[in-house]
Design a protein around this motif. Structure first.
Motif, PDB file in Angstrom:
ATOM      1  N   UNK A   1       0.869  -1.175   0.000  1.00  0.00           N
ATOM      2  CA  UNK A   1       0.000   0.000   0.000  1.00  0.00           C
ATOM      3  C   UNK A   1       0.911   1.233   0.000  1.00  0.00           C
ATOM      4  N   UNK A   2       0.300   2.407   0.157  1.00  0.00           N
ATOM      5  CA  UNK A   2       1.056   3.650   0.027  1.00  0.00           C
ATOM      6  C   UNK A   2       0.915   4.452   1.315  1.00  0.00           C
ATOM      7  N   UNK A   3       1.992   5.076   1.757  1.00  0.00           N
ATOM      8  CA  UNK A   3       1.926   5.915   2.967  1.00  0.00           C
ATOM      9  C   UNK A   3       0.877   7.017   2.762  1.00  0.00           C
ATOM     10  N   UNK A   4       0.027   7.212   3.726  1.00  0.00           N
ATOM     11  CA  UNK A   4      -1.001   8.251   3.625  1.00  0.00           C
ATOM     12  C   UNK A   4      -2.305   7.730   3.034  1.00  0.00           C
ATOM     13  N   UNK A   5      -2.311   6.475   2.545  1.00  0.00           N
ATOM     14  CA  UNK A   5      -3.530   5.883   1.982  1.00  0.00           C
ATOM     15  C   UNK A   5      -4.137   4.991   3.058  1.00  0.00           C
ATOM     16  N   UNK A   6      -5.124   5.554   3.772  1.00  0.00           N
ATOM     17  CA  UNK A   6      -5.597   4.858   4.981  1.00  0.00           C
ATOM     18  C   UNK A   6      -6.585   3.741   4.689  1.00  0.00           C
ATOM     19  N   UNK A   7      -7.107   3.688   3.447  1.00  0.00           N
ATOM     20  CA  UNK A   7      -8.128   2.676   3.145  1.00  0.00           C
ATOM     21  C   UNK A   7      -7.535   1.266   3.044  1.00  0.00           C
ATOM     22  N   UNK A   8      -6.246   1.160   2.828  1.00  0.00           N
ATOM     23  CA  UNK A   8      -5.659  -0.169   2.621  1.00  0.00           C
ATOM     24  C   UNK A   8      -4.469  -0.360   3.557  1.00  0.00           C
ATOM     25  N   UNK A   9      -4.647  -1.241   4.539  1.00  0.00           N
ATOM     26  CA  UNK A   9      -3.591  -1.535   5.517  1.00  0.00           C
ATOM     27  C   UNK A   9      -3.080  -2.946   5.258  1.00  0.00           C
ATOM     28  N   UNK A  10      -1.854  -3.093   4.776  1.00  0.00           N
ATOM     29  CA  UNK A  10      -1.361  -4.424   4.422  1.00  0.00           C
ATOM     30  C   UNK A  10      -1.481  -5.446   5.554  1.00  0.00           C
ATOM     31  N   UNK A  11      -1.184  -5.038   6.792  1.00  0.00           N
ATOM     32  CA  UNK A  11      -1.245  -6.015   7.896  1.00  0.00           C
ATOM     33  C   UNK A  11      -2.670  -6.540   8.072  1.00  0.00           C
ATOM     34  N   UNK A  12      -3.648  -5.666   7.916  1.00  0.00           N
ATOM     35  CA  UNK A  12      -5.052  -6.068   8.055  1.00  0.00           C
ATOM     36  C   UNK A  12      -5.454  -6.995   6.902  1.00  0.00           C
ATOM     37  N   UNK A  13      -5.027  -6.630   5.692  1.00  0.00           N
ATOM     38  CA  UNK A  13      -5.333  -7.462   4.512  1.00  0.00           C
ATOM     39  C   UNK A  13      -4.816  -8.882   4.745  1.00  0.00           C
ATOM     40  N   UNK A  14      -3.576  -8.967   5.209  1.00  0.00           N
ATOM     41  CA  UNK A  14      -2.945 -10.286   5.403  1.00  0.00           C
ATOM     42  C   UNK A  14      -3.691 -11.068   6.489  1.00  0.00           C
ATOM     43  N   UNK A  15      -3.996 -10.378   7.583  1.00  0.00           N
ATOM     44  CA  UNK A  15      -4.700 -11.024   8.687  1.00  0.00           C
ATOM     45  C   UNK A  15      -6.023 -11.634   8.214  1.00  0.00           C
ATOM     46  N   UNK A  16      -6.743 -10.865   7.416  1.00  0.00           N
ATOM     47  CA  UNK A  16      -8.041 -11.346   6.903  1.00  0.00           C
ATOM     48  C   UNK A  16      -7.859 -12.479   5.900  1.00  0.00           C
ATOM     49  N   UNK A  17      -6.914 -12.309   4.949  1.00  0.00           N
ATOM     50  CA  UNK A  17      -6.733 -13.328   3.904  1.00  0.00           C
ATOM     51  C   UNK A  17      -6.379 -14.687   4.516  1.00  0.00           C
ATOM     52  N   UNK A  18      -5.616 -14.666   5.606  1.00  0.00           N
ATOM     53  CA  UNK A  18      -5.181 -15.932   6.234  1.00  0.00           C
ATOM     54  C   UNK A  18      -6.372 -16.739   6.752  1.00  0.00           C
ATOM     55  N   UNK A  19      -7.530 -16.102   6.890  1.00  0.00           N
ATOM     56  CA  UNK A  19      -8.707 -16.838   7.381  1.00  0.00           C
ATOM     57  C   UNK A  19      -9.324 -17.738   6.304  1.00  0.00           C
ATOM     58  N   UNK A  20      -8.937 -17.522   5.051  1.00  0.00           N
ATOM     59  CA  UNK A  20      -9.454 -18.382   3.966  1.00  0.00           C
ATOM     60  C   UNK A  20      -8.512 -19.566   3.788  1.00  0.00           C
ATOM     61  N   UNK A  21      -9.060 -20.815   3.749  1.00  0.00           N
ATOM     62  CA  UNK A  21      -8.185 -21.992   3.675  1.00  0.00           C
ATOM     63  C   UNK A  21      -7.160 -21.899   2.533  1.00  0.00           C
ATOM     64  N   UNK A  22      -7.592 -21.424   1.343  1.00  0.00           N
ATOM     65  CA  UNK A  22      -6.666 -21.374   0.203  1.00  0.00           C
ATOM     66  C   UNK A  22      -5.563 -20.345   0.389  1.00  0.00           C
ATOM     67  N   UNK A  23      -5.758 -19.430   1.317  1.00  0.00           N
ATOM     68  CA  UNK A  23      -4.794 -18.336   1.497  1.00  0.00           C
ATOM     69  C   UNK A  23      -4.010 -18.465   2.800  1.00  0.00           C
ATOM     70  N   UNK A  24      -4.350 -19.484   3.596  1.00  0.00           N
ATOM     71  CA  UNK A  24      -3.793 -19.568   4.950  1.00  0.00           C
ATOM     72  C   UNK A  24      -2.298 -19.866   4.947  1.00  0.00           C
ATOM     73  N   UNK A  25      -1.845 -20.678   3.985  1.00  0.00           N
ATOM     74  CA  UNK A  25      -0.470 -21.167   4.072  1.00  0.00           C
ATOM     75  C   UNK A  25       0.517 -20.465   3.157  1.00  0.00           C
ATOM     76  N   UNK A  26       0.191 -19.270   2.758  1.00  0.00           N
ATOM     77  CA  UNK A  26       1.140 -18.508   1.940  1.00  0.00           C
ATOM     78  C   UNK A  26       2.031 -17.698   2.886  1.00  0.00           C
TER      79      UNK A  26
END
Ligand SMILES: Cc1cc2nc3c(=O)[nH]c(=O)nc-3n(C[C@H](O)[C@H](O)[C@H](O)COP(=O)(O)OP(=O)(O)OC[C@H]3O[C@@H](n4cnc5c(N)ncnc54)[C@H](O)[C@@H]3O)c2cc1C
Length: 438
Positions: free
Chosen positions: A147-172
Protein backbone atom coordinates in the motif's frame (compact mmCIF):
# COMPACT_ATOMS: atom_id res chain seq x y z
CA UNK A 1 -38.19 23.57 -24.96
CA UNK A 2 -35.17 21.97 -26.62
CA UNK A 3 -35.18 20.23 -30.01
CA UNK A 4 -36.86 16.83 -30.19
CA UNK A 5 -34.46 13.93 -30.35
CA UNK A 6 -35.00 10.23 -31.07
CA UNK A 7 -34.10 8.81 -27.69
CA UNK A 8 -33.52 10.50 -24.34
CA UNK A 9 -31.71 8.46 -21.72
CA UNK A 10 -31.97 9.72 -18.14
CA UNK A 11 -28.95 8.73 -16.03
CA UNK A 12 -25.31 8.16 -16.86
CA UNK A 13 -24.55 5.14 -14.70
CA UNK A 14 -23.75 1.86 -16.43
CA UNK A 15 -27.44 1.29 -17.26
CA UNK A 16 -27.79 4.68 -18.95
CA UNK A 17 -24.49 4.50 -20.84
CA UNK A 18 -25.32 1.03 -22.20
CA UNK A 19 -28.80 2.19 -23.24
CA UNK A 20 -27.32 5.20 -25.05
CA UNK A 21 -24.74 2.99 -26.74
CA UNK A 22 -27.39 0.51 -27.96
CA UNK A 23 -29.66 3.24 -29.35
CA UNK A 24 -26.77 5.15 -30.99
CA UNK A 25 -25.46 1.96 -32.63
CA UNK A 26 -28.92 1.59 -34.20
CA UNK A 27 -28.35 4.96 -35.86
CA UNK A 28 -30.65 6.93 -33.54
CA UNK A 29 -29.97 10.45 -32.29
CA UNK A 30 -29.42 10.11 -28.54
CA UNK A 31 -29.28 12.61 -25.68
CA UNK A 32 -28.25 11.62 -22.15
CA UNK A 33 -29.58 13.82 -19.34
CA UNK A 34 -27.91 13.23 -16.02
CA UNK A 35 -27.68 14.76 -12.61
CA UNK A 36 -24.50 12.95 -11.53
CA UNK A 37 -22.05 10.24 -12.57
CA UNK A 38 -23.79 7.24 -11.01
CA UNK A 39 -22.34 4.18 -9.32
CA UNK A 40 -19.48 3.55 -11.77
CA UNK A 41 -17.68 6.30 -9.86
CA UNK A 42 -17.83 4.22 -6.69
CA UNK A 43 -17.67 0.65 -8.02
CA UNK A 44 -14.78 -1.61 -8.90
CA UNK A 45 -13.58 -2.58 -12.37
CA UNK A 46 -15.09 -6.07 -12.04
CA UNK A 47 -18.52 -6.94 -13.38
CA UNK A 48 -20.75 -8.98 -11.06
CA UNK A 49 -23.23 -11.11 -12.99
CA UNK A 50 -24.71 -13.34 -10.29
CA UNK A 51 -22.60 -14.22 -7.26
CA UNK A 52 -25.17 -15.82 -4.98
CA UNK A 53 -28.35 -17.85 -5.64
CA UNK A 54 -31.66 -16.88 -3.96
CA UNK A 55 -30.98 -19.46 -1.21
CA UNK A 56 -27.66 -17.75 -0.44
CA UNK A 57 -25.51 -20.48 -2.03
CA UNK A 58 -22.37 -19.31 -3.77
CA UNK A 59 -22.74 -19.50 -7.58
CA UNK A 60 -19.99 -20.87 -9.81
CA UNK A 61 -21.80 -20.75 -13.17
CA UNK A 62 -23.99 -17.61 -13.26
CA UNK A 63 -25.54 -18.57 -16.61
CA UNK A 64 -26.92 -21.82 -15.24
CA UNK A 65 -27.97 -20.17 -11.96
CA UNK A 66 -30.08 -17.55 -13.80
CA UNK A 67 -32.65 -20.27 -14.55
CA UNK A 68 -33.43 -20.50 -10.81
CA UNK A 69 -34.32 -16.82 -10.36
CA UNK A 70 -37.87 -15.58 -9.70
CA UNK A 71 -39.97 -14.82 -12.83
CA UNK A 72 -39.97 -11.05 -12.10
CA UNK A 73 -36.15 -10.85 -11.78
CA UNK A 74 -34.70 -8.67 -14.60
CA UNK A 75 -32.60 -11.62 -15.86
CA UNK A 76 -35.71 -13.84 -16.02
CA UNK A 77 -37.62 -11.17 -17.96
CA UNK A 78 -34.84 -10.89 -20.54
CA UNK A 79 -33.56 -14.48 -20.69
CA UNK A 80 -29.87 -15.45 -20.61
CA UNK A 81 -29.25 -14.81 -24.32
CA UNK A 82 -30.24 -11.15 -24.07
CA UNK A 83 -28.11 -10.77 -20.95
CA UNK A 84 -25.20 -12.19 -22.97
CA UNK A 85 -25.81 -9.67 -25.77
CA UNK A 86 -25.37 -6.80 -23.30
CA UNK A 87 -22.28 -8.36 -21.79
CA UNK A 88 -20.71 -8.89 -25.21
CA UNK A 89 -21.50 -5.29 -26.18
CA UNK A 90 -19.72 -4.04 -23.05
CA UNK A 91 -16.61 -6.22 -23.43
CA UNK A 92 -16.28 -5.47 -27.15
CA UNK A 93 -16.55 -1.72 -26.45
CA UNK A 94 -14.14 -1.54 -23.51
CA UNK A 95 -11.63 -3.72 -25.42
CA UNK A 96 -11.72 -1.21 -28.27
CA UNK A 97 -10.46 1.36 -25.77
CA UNK A 98 -7.76 -0.86 -24.32
CA UNK A 99 -9.65 -2.32 -21.35
CA UNK A 100 -10.04 -6.07 -21.85
CA UNK A 101 -12.61 -7.56 -19.46
CA UNK A 102 -13.03 -11.35 -19.34
CA UNK A 103 -14.29 -14.12 -17.09
CA UNK A 104 -12.18 -16.81 -15.48
CA UNK A 105 -12.73 -20.25 -16.93
CA UNK A 106 -12.70 -23.81 -15.64
CA UNK A 107 -12.80 -26.81 -17.99
CA UNK A 108 -13.25 -24.34 -20.85
CA UNK A 109 -16.40 -22.86 -19.25
CA UNK A 110 -16.65 -19.27 -17.97
CA UNK A 111 -17.25 -19.11 -14.24
CA UNK A 112 -17.29 -16.75 -11.29
CA UNK A 113 -14.11 -16.24 -9.35
CA UNK A 114 -13.27 -14.73 -5.96
CA UNK A 115 -11.16 -11.62 -5.97
CA UNK A 116 -9.34 -10.06 -2.96
CA UNK A 117 -10.51 -6.69 -1.69
CA UNK A 118 -8.45 -4.08 0.17
CA UNK A 119 -10.19 -5.27 3.33
CA UNK A 120 -8.67 -8.71 2.80
CA UNK A 121 -12.02 -10.34 2.02
CA UNK A 122 -12.71 -12.37 -1.14
CA UNK A 123 -15.61 -11.20 -3.31
CA UNK A 124 -17.24 -13.26 -6.10
CA UNK A 125 -17.34 -11.58 -9.50
CA UNK A 126 -17.59 -12.52 -13.17
CA UNK A 127 -15.65 -10.21 -15.52
CA UNK A 128 -12.29 -8.80 -14.51
CA UNK A 129 -9.49 -6.97 -16.31
CA UNK A 130 -7.17 -9.28 -18.24
CA UNK A 131 -4.20 -8.13 -16.13
CA UNK A 132 -5.80 -10.30 -13.48
CA UNK A 133 -5.24 -14.08 -13.82
CA UNK A 134 -7.07 -16.05 -11.08
CA UNK A 135 -4.67 -19.01 -11.38
CA UNK A 136 -1.83 -16.70 -10.28
CA UNK A 137 -3.54 -16.28 -6.92
CA UNK A 138 -3.88 -19.99 -6.29
CA UNK A 139 -0.28 -20.79 -7.27
CA UNK A 140 1.41 -17.95 -5.37
CA UNK A 141 3.47 -18.88 -2.28
CA UNK A 142 5.24 -15.60 -1.41
CA UNK A 143 2.92 -12.61 -1.59
CA UNK A 144 3.89 -8.94 -1.27
CA UNK A 145 0.90 -6.92 -0.01
CA UNK A 146 1.66 -3.30 -0.82
CA UNK A 147 0.00 0.00 0.00
CA UNK A 148 1.06 3.65 0.03
CA UNK A 149 1.93 5.91 2.97
CA UNK A 150 -1.00 8.25 3.63
CA UNK A 151 -3.53 5.88 1.98
CA UNK A 152 -5.60 4.86 4.98
CA UNK A 153 -8.13 2.68 3.14
CA UNK A 154 -5.66 -0.17 2.62
CA UNK A 155 -3.59 -1.54 5.52
CA UNK A 156 -1.36 -4.42 4.42
CA UNK A 157 -1.25 -6.02 7.90
CA UNK A 158 -5.05 -6.07 8.05
CA UNK A 159 -5.33 -7.46 4.51
CA UNK A 160 -2.95 -10.29 5.40
CA UNK A 161 -4.70 -11.02 8.69
CA UNK A 162 -8.04 -11.35 6.90
CA UNK A 163 -6.73 -13.33 3.90
CA UNK A 164 -5.18 -15.93 6.23
CA UNK A 165 -8.71 -16.84 7.38
CA UNK A 166 -9.45 -18.38 3.97
CA UNK A 167 -8.18 -21.99 3.67
CA UNK A 168 -6.67 -21.37 0.20
CA UNK A 169 -4.79 -18.34 1.50
CA UNK A 170 -3.79 -19.57 4.95
CA UNK A 171 -0.47 -21.17 4.07
CA UNK A 172 1.14 -18.51 1.94
CA UNK A 173 4.06 -16.40 3.14
CA UNK A 174 3.14 -12.70 3.29
CA UNK A 175 5.27 -9.55 3.20
CA UNK A 176 3.50 -6.27 4.08
CA UNK A 177 4.95 -3.04 2.73
CA UNK A 178 4.14 0.67 2.53
CA UNK A 179 5.71 2.51 -0.38
CA UNK A 180 6.44 6.28 -0.18
CA UNK A 181 3.75 8.76 -1.14
CA UNK A 182 4.13 10.39 -4.59
CA UNK A 183 3.06 13.74 -3.07
CA UNK A 184 5.31 16.27 -1.37
CA UNK A 185 3.10 16.48 1.68
CA UNK A 186 3.74 13.14 3.38
CA UNK A 187 0.93 13.65 5.90
CA UNK A 188 -1.86 14.17 3.41
CA UNK A 189 -4.72 11.60 3.57
CA UNK A 190 -5.04 10.01 0.14
CA UNK A 191 -7.64 7.95 -1.68
CA UNK A 192 -7.21 5.49 -4.56
CA UNK A 193 -8.21 8.10 -7.16
CA UNK A 194 -5.50 10.55 -5.95
CA UNK A 195 -2.94 7.78 -6.34
CA UNK A 196 -4.22 6.56 -9.72
CA UNK A 197 -3.95 10.15 -10.99
CA UNK A 198 -0.45 10.48 -9.58
CA UNK A 199 0.58 7.22 -11.25
CA UNK A 200 -0.45 8.62 -14.66
CA UNK A 201 1.54 11.84 -14.25
CA UNK A 202 5.04 12.08 -15.74
CA UNK A 203 7.32 10.06 -13.44
CA UNK A 204 4.36 8.06 -12.06
CA UNK A 205 5.41 4.77 -13.59
CA UNK A 206 8.98 5.26 -12.28
CA UNK A 207 7.57 5.98 -8.80
CA UNK A 208 5.57 2.72 -8.78
CA UNK A 209 8.25 0.53 -10.30
CA UNK A 210 11.07 2.11 -8.29
CA UNK A 211 9.18 1.72 -5.01
CA UNK A 212 8.14 -1.89 -5.58
CA UNK A 213 11.05 -3.45 -7.49
CA UNK A 214 13.31 -4.31 -4.55
CA UNK A 215 10.47 -5.11 -2.18
CA UNK A 216 8.92 -7.59 -4.63
CA UNK A 217 12.14 -9.55 -5.10
CA UNK A 218 11.60 -13.25 -4.38
CA UNK A 219 7.80 -12.83 -4.39
CA UNK A 220 5.57 -14.59 -6.90
CA UNK A 221 2.56 -12.26 -6.47
CA UNK A 222 2.04 -8.58 -5.65
CA UNK A 223 -1.32 -7.43 -4.26
CA UNK A 224 -1.85 -3.68 -4.31
CA UNK A 225 -4.71 -1.15 -4.33
CA UNK A 226 -6.22 -0.16 -7.73
CA UNK A 227 -3.90 2.75 -8.49
CA UNK A 228 -2.41 1.82 -11.88
CA UNK A 229 -4.06 4.73 -13.71
CA UNK A 230 -7.66 5.88 -13.91
CA UNK A 231 -8.15 5.57 -17.67
CA UNK A 232 -9.23 2.57 -19.73
CA UNK A 233 -6.18 1.14 -21.43
CA UNK A 234 -3.64 2.59 -19.00
CA UNK A 235 -0.46 0.54 -19.61
CA UNK A 236 0.76 0.85 -16.00
CA UNK A 237 -0.40 -2.53 -14.64
CA UNK A 238 1.32 -4.32 -17.53
CA UNK A 239 4.50 -2.25 -17.22
CA UNK A 240 4.63 -3.01 -13.52
CA UNK A 241 4.12 -6.72 -14.05
CA UNK A 242 6.94 -6.80 -16.63
CA UNK A 243 9.30 -4.75 -14.47
CA UNK A 244 8.69 -6.84 -11.32
CA UNK A 245 8.69 -10.15 -13.19
CA UNK A 246 5.65 -11.48 -11.31
CA UNK A 247 1.85 -11.11 -11.44
CA UNK A 248 0.51 -7.84 -10.05
CA UNK A 249 -3.12 -7.87 -8.91
CA UNK A 250 -5.04 -4.72 -8.04
CA UNK A 251 -7.33 -5.53 -5.12
CA UNK A 252 -10.95 -4.32 -5.24
CA UNK A 253 -11.31 -1.07 -3.39
CA UNK A 254 -13.92 0.94 -1.52
CA UNK A 255 -15.02 4.24 -3.18
CA UNK A 256 -13.88 6.20 -5.07
CA UNK A 257 -14.06 3.49 -7.72
CA UNK A 258 -10.99 3.71 -9.89
CA UNK A 259 -11.92 0.45 -11.68
CA UNK A 260 -15.47 1.64 -12.35
CA UNK A 261 -14.13 4.93 -13.70
CA UNK A 262 -11.97 3.00 -16.20
CA UNK A 263 -15.13 1.31 -17.55
CA UNK A 264 -16.88 4.69 -17.64
CA UNK A 265 -13.95 6.23 -19.50
CA UNK A 266 -14.13 3.58 -22.25
CA UNK A 267 -17.89 4.00 -22.67
CA UNK A 268 -17.75 7.81 -22.67
CA UNK A 269 -15.11 7.77 -25.40
CA UNK A 270 -17.24 5.43 -27.49
CA UNK A 271 -20.39 7.54 -27.00
CA UNK A 272 -18.52 10.72 -27.93
CA UNK A 273 -17.32 9.05 -31.15
CA UNK A 274 -20.94 8.11 -31.94
CA UNK A 275 -22.06 11.72 -31.44
CA UNK A 276 -24.21 11.10 -28.36
CA UNK A 277 -25.07 14.36 -26.60
CA UNK A 278 -24.46 14.48 -22.84
CA UNK A 279 -26.30 17.05 -20.71
CA UNK A 280 -24.75 16.96 -17.24
CA UNK A 281 -25.83 18.50 -13.92
CA UNK A 282 -29.41 18.36 -15.21
CA UNK A 283 -32.11 17.06 -12.93
CA UNK A 284 -35.30 15.59 -14.42
CA UNK A 285 -37.93 16.84 -11.98
CA UNK A 286 -41.08 15.60 -13.66
CA UNK A 287 -42.73 14.59 -16.92
CA UNK A 288 -45.66 15.49 -19.12
CA UNK A 289 -47.81 12.38 -19.58
CA UNK A 290 -51.03 11.82 -21.52
CA UNK A 291 -52.86 8.70 -22.70
CA UNK A 292 -50.18 6.34 -21.44
CA UNK A 293 -47.31 8.14 -23.17
CA UNK A 294 -44.55 10.40 -21.99
CA UNK A 295 -44.81 13.70 -23.92
CA UNK A 296 -41.85 15.54 -22.41
CA UNK A 297 -39.45 15.68 -19.48
CA UNK A 298 -39.13 18.68 -17.16
CA UNK A 299 -35.53 19.60 -16.51
CA UNK A 300 -33.96 21.79 -13.84
CA UNK A 301 -30.37 22.74 -14.52
CA UNK A 302 -28.16 25.52 -13.17
CA UNK A 303 -31.14 27.58 -12.05
CA UNK A 304 -33.07 27.19 -15.32
CA UNK A 305 -36.18 25.08 -15.89
CA UNK A 306 -37.15 23.78 -19.33
CA UNK A 307 -38.86 20.84 -21.04
CA UNK A 308 -37.35 18.44 -23.54
CA UNK A 309 -38.86 15.82 -25.87
CA UNK A 310 -37.99 12.54 -27.54
CA UNK A 311 -39.66 9.79 -29.49
CA UNK A 312 -38.74 7.27 -26.79
CA UNK A 313 -37.27 7.46 -23.30
CA UNK A 314 -34.99 5.26 -21.21
CA UNK A 315 -35.01 5.82 -17.46
CA UNK A 316 -31.79 4.51 -15.91
CA UNK A 317 -32.00 6.64 -12.79
CA UNK A 318 -30.68 4.08 -10.31
CA UNK A 319 -32.17 3.02 -7.00
CA UNK A 320 -32.28 4.82 -3.66
CA UNK A 321 -28.58 5.64 -3.90
CA UNK A 322 -28.66 6.77 -7.54
CA UNK A 323 -31.70 8.98 -6.98
CA UNK A 324 -34.28 7.08 -9.06
CA UNK A 325 -36.24 5.82 -6.07
CA UNK A 326 -37.52 8.09 -3.29
CA UNK A 327 -38.49 6.77 0.12
CA UNK A 328 -41.24 8.67 1.91
CA UNK A 329 -42.92 7.80 5.20
CA UNK A 330 -44.87 4.62 4.47
CA UNK A 331 -44.19 4.45 0.72
CA UNK A 332 -41.62 4.38 -2.05
CA UNK A 333 -42.04 6.20 -5.36
CA UNK A 334 -40.19 6.34 -8.67
CA UNK A 335 -38.92 9.89 -8.87
CA UNK A 336 -39.69 11.13 -12.42
CA UNK A 337 -43.18 9.71 -13.12
CA UNK A 338 -44.24 9.27 -9.49
CA UNK A 339 -44.92 5.54 -9.99
CA UNK A 340 -45.89 3.85 -6.73
CA UNK A 341 -43.47 1.07 -5.83
CA UNK A 342 -44.54 -1.94 -3.80
CA UNK A 343 -43.34 -1.80 -0.18
CA UNK A 344 -45.21 -2.78 2.99
CA UNK A 345 -47.02 0.22 4.55
CA UNK A 346 -45.39 -0.63 7.89
CA UNK A 347 -41.85 0.79 7.76
CA UNK A 348 -40.72 -1.81 10.31
CA UNK A 349 -41.15 -4.46 7.59
CA UNK A 350 -38.77 -2.71 5.18
CA UNK A 351 -35.68 -4.04 6.89
CA UNK A 352 -34.53 -7.16 8.69
CA UNK A 353 -32.33 -7.48 11.78
CA UNK A 354 -29.68 -9.36 9.75
CA UNK A 355 -27.78 -6.44 8.18
CA UNK A 356 -26.38 -8.49 5.28
CA UNK A 357 -29.69 -10.28 4.75
CA UNK A 358 -32.07 -9.57 1.88
CA UNK A 359 -33.93 -6.41 2.90
CA UNK A 360 -37.35 -5.61 1.36
CA UNK A 361 -36.17 -2.03 0.89
CA UNK A 362 -33.16 -3.19 -1.17
CA UNK A 363 -35.42 -4.90 -3.70
CA UNK A 364 -37.74 -1.95 -4.19
CA UNK A 365 -37.97 -0.67 -7.75
CA UNK A 366 -40.11 -0.32 -10.85
CA UNK A 367 -42.05 -3.38 -12.03
CA UNK A 368 -41.74 -3.84 -15.79
CA UNK A 369 -42.93 -6.11 -18.60
CA UNK A 370 -40.55 -8.21 -20.71
CA UNK A 371 -39.84 -5.15 -22.89
CA UNK A 372 -38.84 -3.23 -19.73
CA UNK A 373 -41.86 -0.89 -19.90
CA UNK A 374 -43.31 0.15 -16.51
CA UNK A 375 -46.39 -1.54 -15.07
CA UNK A 376 -48.89 0.03 -12.70
CA UNK A 377 -50.01 -1.42 -9.36
CA UNK A 378 -52.52 -3.69 -11.20
CA UNK A 379 -49.89 -5.07 -13.57
CA UNK A 380 -51.15 -3.02 -16.56
CA UNK A 381 -48.80 -1.13 -18.89
CA UNK A 382 -48.29 2.37 -17.44
CA UNK A 383 -46.27 4.10 -20.20
CA UNK A 384 -45.73 2.68 -23.68
CA UNK A 385 -42.79 4.83 -24.84
CA UNK A 386 -40.70 4.61 -21.63
CA UNK A 387 -38.25 1.81 -20.79
CA UNK A 388 -36.59 1.29 -17.41
CA UNK A 389 -33.13 -0.14 -16.82
CA UNK A 390 -30.59 -0.89 -14.11
CA UNK A 391 -30.93 -0.36 -10.41
CA UNK A 392 -34.25 1.47 -10.83
CA UNK A 393 -35.82 -1.96 -11.50
CA UNK A 394 -37.34 -3.95 -8.69
CA UNK A 395 -37.33 -7.70 -7.99
CA UNK A 396 -33.57 -8.00 -7.61
CA UNK A 397 -31.09 -7.23 -4.84
CA UNK A 398 -27.64 -6.47 -6.29
CA UNK A 399 -25.99 -6.02 -2.90
CA UNK A 400 -26.96 -9.50 -1.74
CA UNK A 401 -26.92 -11.50 -5.00
CA UNK A 402 -23.94 -9.60 -6.52
CA UNK A 403 -25.56 -8.75 -9.84
CA UNK A 404 -25.09 -4.94 -9.93
CA UNK A 405 -23.29 -4.15 -13.18
CA UNK A 406 -24.72 -7.30 -14.78
CA UNK A 407 -28.34 -6.19 -14.42
CA UNK A 408 -27.44 -2.59 -15.32
CA UNK A 409 -25.62 -3.45 -18.55
CA UNK A 410 -28.07 -6.14 -19.71
CA UNK A 411 -31.25 -4.15 -19.09
CA UNK A 412 -29.61 -0.91 -20.27
CA UNK A 413 -28.61 -2.51 -23.57
CA UNK A 414 -32.06 -4.03 -24.18
CA UNK A 415 -33.90 -0.84 -23.11
CA UNK A 416 -31.74 1.15 -25.55
CA UNK A 417 -32.52 -1.28 -28.40
CA UNK A 418 -36.25 -1.16 -27.63
CA UNK A 419 -36.26 2.65 -27.46
CA UNK A 420 -34.34 2.84 -30.75
CA UNK A 421 -36.87 0.55 -32.43
CA UNK A 422 -39.79 2.64 -31.20
CA UNK A 423 -38.12 5.88 -32.29
CA UNK A 424 -37.41 4.42 -35.75
CA UNK A 425 -41.05 3.36 -36.09
CA UNK A 426 -42.16 6.89 -35.10
CA UNK A 427 -39.86 8.29 -37.81
CA UNK A 428 -41.29 5.94 -40.41
CA UNK A 429 -44.88 6.84 -39.60
CA UNK A 430 -43.96 10.53 -39.73
CA UNK A 431 -44.85 11.04 -36.07
CA UNK A 432 -42.42 13.66 -34.72
CA UNK A 433 -42.38 13.23 -30.98
CA UNK A 434 -45.55 12.55 -29.11
CA UNK A 435 -46.83 16.10 -28.94
CA UNK A 436 -44.94 17.44 -31.98
CA UNK A 437 -41.58 18.97 -32.85
CA UNK A 438 -40.57 22.21 -31.12
C1 LIG B 1 -20.19 1.10 -3.22
C2 LIG B 1 -20.70 0.25 -4.34
C3 LIG B 1 -19.81 -0.53 -5.06
C4 LIG B 1 -20.28 -1.33 -6.10
N1 LIG B 1 -19.39 -2.11 -6.78
C5 LIG B 1 -19.82 -2.91 -7.76
C6 LIG B 1 -18.90 -3.72 -8.50
O1 LIG B 1 -17.70 -3.69 -8.25
N2 LIG B 1 -19.37 -4.53 -9.48
C7 LIG B 1 -20.71 -4.60 -9.77
O2 LIG B 1 -21.09 -5.37 -10.66
N3 LIG B 1 -21.61 -3.82 -9.11
C8 LIG B 1 -21.20 -2.98 -8.12
N4 LIG B 1 -22.09 -2.20 -7.44
C9 LIG B 1 -23.50 -2.17 -7.88
C10 LIG B 1 -23.61 -1.28 -9.11
O3 LIG B 1 -22.76 -0.16 -8.95
C11 LIG B 1 -25.02 -0.77 -9.39
O4 LIG B 1 -25.97 -1.78 -9.19
C12 LIG B 1 -25.13 -0.29 -10.85
O5 LIG B 1 -23.99 0.46 -11.16
C13 LIG B 1 -26.35 0.54 -11.05
O6 LIG B 1 -26.24 1.23 -12.29
P1 LIG B 1 -27.43 2.16 -12.79
O7 LIG B 1 -26.97 2.75 -14.06
O8 LIG B 1 -28.69 1.40 -12.79
O9 LIG B 1 -27.60 3.28 -11.66
P2 LIG B 1 -26.62 4.38 -11.11
O10 LIG B 1 -25.21 4.03 -11.35
O11 LIG B 1 -27.04 4.65 -9.71
O12 LIG B 1 -26.92 5.66 -12.00
C14 LIG B 1 -28.08 6.43 -11.85
C15 LIG B 1 -27.92 7.66 -12.70
O13 LIG B 1 -29.15 8.36 -12.79
C16 LIG B 1 -28.95 9.73 -12.49
N5 LIG B 1 -30.22 10.25 -12.01
C17 LIG B 1 -31.02 9.74 -11.03
N6 LIG B 1 -32.15 10.47 -10.94
C18 LIG B 1 -32.06 11.44 -11.87
C19 LIG B 1 -32.91 12.51 -12.27
N7 LIG B 1 -34.11 12.71 -11.69
N8 LIG B 1 -32.49 13.36 -13.24
C20 LIG B 1 -31.29 13.17 -13.86
N9 LIG B 1 -30.45 12.15 -13.54
C21 LIG B 1 -30.84 11.31 -12.55
C22 LIG B 1 -27.81 9.70 -11.48
O14 LIG B 1 -27.20 10.98 -11.36
C23 LIG B 1 -26.91 8.67 -12.15
O15 LIG B 1 -26.20 9.23 -13.22
C24 LIG B 1 -21.66 -1.36 -6.41
C25 LIG B 1 -22.56 -0.56 -5.70
C26 LIG B 1 -22.09 0.24 -4.68
C27 LIG B 1 -23.08 1.08 -3.92
Amino acid sequence: MSRTTDVIVVGSGLGGLMAALAAARQGREVRIISEGTGCLAIGTGCVDLLGYAPDGASVEDPWAAMAELAPAHPYSLLGAEKVREGLDALTETTARHGLVLRPASRDGKPRNTRVPTIMGTLKPTYLMPDTFEPDDLGKAKRVLVASVMGFRDCRPALVIDQLRRYPDWANKEYFPCLIPTPFDDAHRALNALDLARAAERPGGSEWLIGSLKERAEGCDLVLMPPICGRHAGSPLARELREALGCPVVEMLSIPPGVGGLRIRDALMRELAALGVELVENANVIGAGVAEGKCLSLDISSTGRNYATKARAYVLATGGILGGGVLLEPGRAIERVFGLDLALPADVAEWTEPEIFGSQAVSKVGVRVDDKLRPLDANGALALENVFFAGRSLGAHDPAVEKSGYGVALATGWQAGLAAAELAAAAHNTGEAATGGEQ
